[in-house]
Design a protein around this motif. Structure first.
Motif, PDB file in Angstrom:
ATOM      1  N   GLY A  23      34.287 -73.467  65.257  1.00  0.00           N
ATOM      2  CA  GLY A  23      34.406 -74.465  64.345  1.00  0.00           C
ATOM      3  C   GLY A  23      35.599 -74.361  63.378  1.00  0.00           C
ATOM      4  N   VAL A  24      35.576 -73.771  62.328  1.00  0.00           N
ATOM      5  CA  VAL A  24      36.426 -73.287  61.132  1.00  0.00           C
ATOM      6  C   VAL A  24      36.709 -71.861  61.217  1.00  0.00           C
ATOM      7  CG1 VAL A  24      36.012 -75.356  60.032  1.00  0.00           C
ATOM      8  CG2 VAL A  24      34.802 -73.595  59.410  1.00  0.00           C
ATOM      9  N   ILE A  25      37.540 -71.452  60.473  1.00  0.00           N
ATOM     10  CA  ILE A  25      37.723 -70.050  60.234  1.00  0.00           C
ATOM     11  C   ILE A  25      37.303 -69.702  58.852  1.00  0.00           C
ATOM     12  CG2 ILE A  25      39.634 -68.081  59.962  1.00  0.00           C
ATOM     13  CD1 ILE A  25      41.209 -70.154  61.932  1.00  0.00           C
ATOM     14  N   GLY A  26      36.527 -68.516  58.924  1.00  0.00           N
ATOM     15  CA  GLY A  26      36.160 -68.050  57.620  1.00  0.00           C
ATOM     16  C   GLY A  26      36.720 -66.767  57.058  1.00  0.00           C
ATOM     17  N   LEU A  27      36.957 -66.735  56.048  1.00  0.00           N
ATOM     18  CA  LEU A  27      37.800 -65.564  55.317  1.00  0.00           C
ATOM     19  C   LEU A  27      36.855 -64.588  54.832  1.00  0.00           C
ATOM     20  CD1 LEU A  27      40.574 -64.246  54.388  1.00  0.00           C
ATOM     21  CD2 LEU A  27      40.183 -65.659  52.697  1.00  0.00           C
ATOM     22  N   PHE A  28      36.864 -63.203  54.994  1.00  0.00           N
ATOM     23  CA  PHE A  28      36.161 -62.057  54.311  1.00  0.00           C
ATOM     24  C   PHE A  28      37.376 -61.478  53.438  1.00  0.00           C
ATOM     25  CE2 PHE A  28      33.834 -57.980  54.394  1.00  0.00           C
ATOM     26  CZ  PHE A  28      32.713 -58.572  53.473  1.00  0.00           C
ATOM     27  N   GLU A  29      37.352 -61.956  52.384  1.00  0.00           N
ATOM     28  CA  GLU A  29      38.273 -61.702  51.486  1.00  0.00           C
ATOM     29  C   GLU A  29      38.530 -60.196  50.947  1.00  0.00           C
ATOM     30  OE1 GLU A  29      39.781 -63.198  47.062  1.00  0.00           O
ATOM     31  OE2 GLU A  29      38.534 -64.441  48.095  1.00  0.00           O
ATOM     32  N   GLU A  30      37.463 -59.465  50.897  1.00  0.00           N
ATOM     33  CA  GLU A  30      37.534 -57.931  50.775  1.00  0.00           C
ATOM     34  C   GLU A  30      38.393 -56.992  51.728  1.00  0.00           C
ATOM     35  OE1 GLU A  30      34.874 -60.050  50.490  1.00  0.00           O
ATOM     36  OE2 GLU A  30      34.507 -59.747  48.118  1.00  0.00           O
ATOM     37  N   ASN A  31      38.257 -57.545  53.043  1.00  0.00           N
ATOM     38  CA  ASN A  31      38.959 -56.982  53.937  1.00  0.00           C
ATOM     39  C   ASN A  31      40.381 -57.262  54.257  1.00  0.00           C
ATOM     40  OD1 ASN A  31      36.563 -55.716  54.689  1.00  0.00           O
ATOM     41  ND2 ASN A  31      36.351 -56.739  56.742  1.00  0.00           N
ATOM     42  N   ARG A  73      46.778 -66.142  47.049  1.00  0.00           N
ATOM     43  CA  ARG A  73      46.312 -67.588  47.815  1.00  0.00           C
ATOM     44  C   ARG A  73      46.247 -67.169  49.159  1.00  0.00           C
ATOM     45  NH1 ARG A  73      49.907 -72.530  49.366  1.00  0.00           N
ATOM     46  NH2 ARG A  73      48.291 -74.087  49.889  1.00  0.00           N
ATOM     47  N   PHE A  74      45.184 -67.633  49.834  1.00  0.00           N
ATOM     48  CA  PHE A  74      45.071 -67.828  51.169  1.00  0.00           C
ATOM     49  C   PHE A  74      44.564 -69.185  51.639  1.00  0.00           C
ATOM     50  CE2 PHE A  74      43.611 -67.128  55.564  1.00  0.00           C
ATOM     51  CZ  PHE A  74      44.111 -65.928  55.779  1.00  0.00           C
ATOM     52  N   ALA A  75      45.420 -70.076  52.362  1.00  0.00           N
ATOM     53  CA  ALA A  75      44.866 -71.225  52.762  1.00  0.00           C
ATOM     54  C   ALA A  75      45.309 -71.396  54.288  1.00  0.00           C
ATOM     55  CB  ALA A  75      45.691 -72.088  51.651  1.00  0.00           C
ATOM     56  N   ASP A  94      39.598 -57.154  60.369  1.00  0.00           N
ATOM     57  CA  ASP A  94      38.567 -58.026  60.396  1.00  0.00           C
ATOM     58  C   ASP A  94      38.243 -58.783  59.182  1.00  0.00           C
ATOM     59  OD1 ASP A  94      38.007 -57.482  62.894  1.00  0.00           O
ATOM     60  OD2 ASP A  94      36.698 -55.579  62.617  1.00  0.00           O
ATOM     61  N   ALA A  95      39.375 -59.563  59.013  1.00  0.00           N
ATOM     62  CA  ALA A  95      39.067 -60.399  57.620  1.00  0.00           C
ATOM     63  C   ALA A  95      38.961 -61.721  58.148  1.00  0.00           C
ATOM     64  CB  ALA A  95      40.417 -60.270  56.829  1.00  0.00           C
ATOM     65  N   LEU A  96      39.249 -62.384  59.349  1.00  0.00           N
ATOM     66  CA  LEU A  96      38.958 -63.566  59.709  1.00  0.00           C
ATOM     67  C   LEU A  96      38.116 -63.772  60.721  1.00  0.00           C
ATOM     68  CD1 LEU A  96      42.813 -64.782  59.936  1.00  0.00           C
ATOM     69  CD2 LEU A  96      41.236 -65.216  58.051  1.00  0.00           C
ATOM     70  N   PHE A  97      37.078 -64.655  60.755  1.00  0.00           N
ATOM     71  CA  PHE A  97      35.952 -65.023  61.796  1.00  0.00           C
ATOM     72  C   PHE A  97      35.816 -66.501  62.083  1.00  0.00           C
ATOM     73  CE2 PHE A  97      35.098 -61.090  59.491  1.00  0.00           C
ATOM     74  CZ  PHE A  97      34.754 -60.327  60.205  1.00  0.00           C
ATOM     75  N   ARG A 120      35.865 -68.952  52.077  1.00  0.00           N
ATOM     76  CA  ARG A 120      34.851 -67.781  51.604  1.00  0.00           C
ATOM     77  C   ARG A 120      33.615 -68.380  51.945  1.00  0.00           C
ATOM     78  NH1 ARG A 120      34.683 -62.265  50.429  1.00  0.00           N
ATOM     79  NH2 ARG A 120      32.699 -61.769  49.005  1.00  0.00           N
ATOM     80  N   GLU A 121      33.482 -69.420  51.443  1.00  0.00           N
ATOM     81  CA  GLU A 121      32.102 -70.254  51.693  1.00  0.00           C
ATOM     82  C   GLU A 121      31.440 -70.295  52.990  1.00  0.00           C
ATOM     83  OE1 GLU A 121      31.408 -74.019  50.196  1.00  0.00           O
ATOM     84  OE2 GLU A 121      32.571 -73.586  48.068  1.00  0.00           O
ATOM     85  N   TRP A 122      32.559 -70.472  54.228  1.00  0.00           N
ATOM     86  CA  TRP A 122      32.285 -70.513  55.519  1.00  0.00           C
ATOM     87  C   TRP A 122      32.028 -69.170  56.202  1.00  0.00           C
ATOM     88  CZ3 TRP A 122      37.008 -74.378  55.818  1.00  0.00           C
ATOM     89  CH2 TRP A 122      36.434 -75.616  55.823  1.00  0.00           C
ATOM     90  N   MET A 123      32.514 -68.163  55.371  1.00  0.00           N
ATOM     91  CA  MET A 123      32.171 -66.873  56.114  1.00  0.00           C
ATOM     92  C   MET A 123      30.645 -66.580  56.024  1.00  0.00           C
ATOM     93  SD  MET A 123      33.585 -64.151  56.936  1.00  0.00           S
ATOM     94  CE  MET A 123      32.766 -62.919  57.698  1.00  0.00           C
TER      95      MET A 123
END
Length: 188
Positions: A23-31, A73-75, A94-97, A120-123
């Motif tokens: 669907g879309v790409i989620g970001l796990f910002e801490e990683n 910034r991550f967009a 493993d920051a993107l899923f 981050r919400e999509w994560m």
């Protein structure tokens, strides 16, 4: 082919998506370490990353200061993204899923550039990974960690019980050594 076709009533009833839906790409910002691999490998150049360096105080007294990258910034511009998944595959931390979310239509194409807050919400919609095959071989990293833990546990047990006796081996049923091939009694 053997079932009757059914029209899905989409807005009223949500579709049942396959487990590996893109669907879309989620970001796990801490990683994210701002290594920029995802942006460099993206064939569409639709990932925008900005960062700055920050000095970290020494961990121990007398140590030296370290510097680390901090994500500003991550967009991702989903109007350019072709959903190839290369950014997710090359991310070493493993920051993107992949998230199965697909309802992110906008009325203006400029609003399809989603910043890190939206990513981050999509994560949180990313499904859990499938369970490992029970017959599969154990990963090398886990096997090495298990061996190290077993050695440490054995060393701890040896220290707590004291030194082992250095006399002759016991011969009773409590003996754990290899059995002798000779019969007991000596007459053959």
């Amino acid at each position: 082919m053997t079932r009757k076709t059914v029209t899905q009533q989409y807005p009223d009833a949500q579709p049942e998506l396959p487990p590996r839906t893109r669907g879309v790409i989620g970001l796990f910002e801490e990683n994210c370490t701002v290594c920029m691999l995802c942006a460099r490998e993206c064939p569409d150049w639709c990932i925008y990353i900005d960062s700055h360096k920050e000095t970290v105080p020494p961990a121990a007294p007398g140590g030296r200061e370290r510097s680390r990258n901090v994500l500003d910034r991550f967009a991702i511009d989903f109007s350019l993204c072709m959903y190839c998944g290369i950014c997710i595959e090359v991310c070493p931390f493993d920051a993107l899923f992949w998230s199965p979310e697909f309802e992110y239509a906008e009325t203006d194409i400029h609003e399809l550039t989603h910043e890190r807050d939206k990513l981050r919400e999509w994560m949180w919609t990313v499904p859990a990974p499938p369970a490992l095959d029970p017959a599969a071989e154990e990963p090398k990293e886990i096997a090495a960690a298990r061996k190290t833990a077993e050695k440490l546990a054995a060393a701890t047990r040896a220290e707590s019980t004291g030194p082992e006796p250095t006399g002759p081996e016991p011969t009773g049923p409590e003996s754990t050594g290899p059995k002798s091939a000779e019969p007991e009694g000596g007459d053959t």
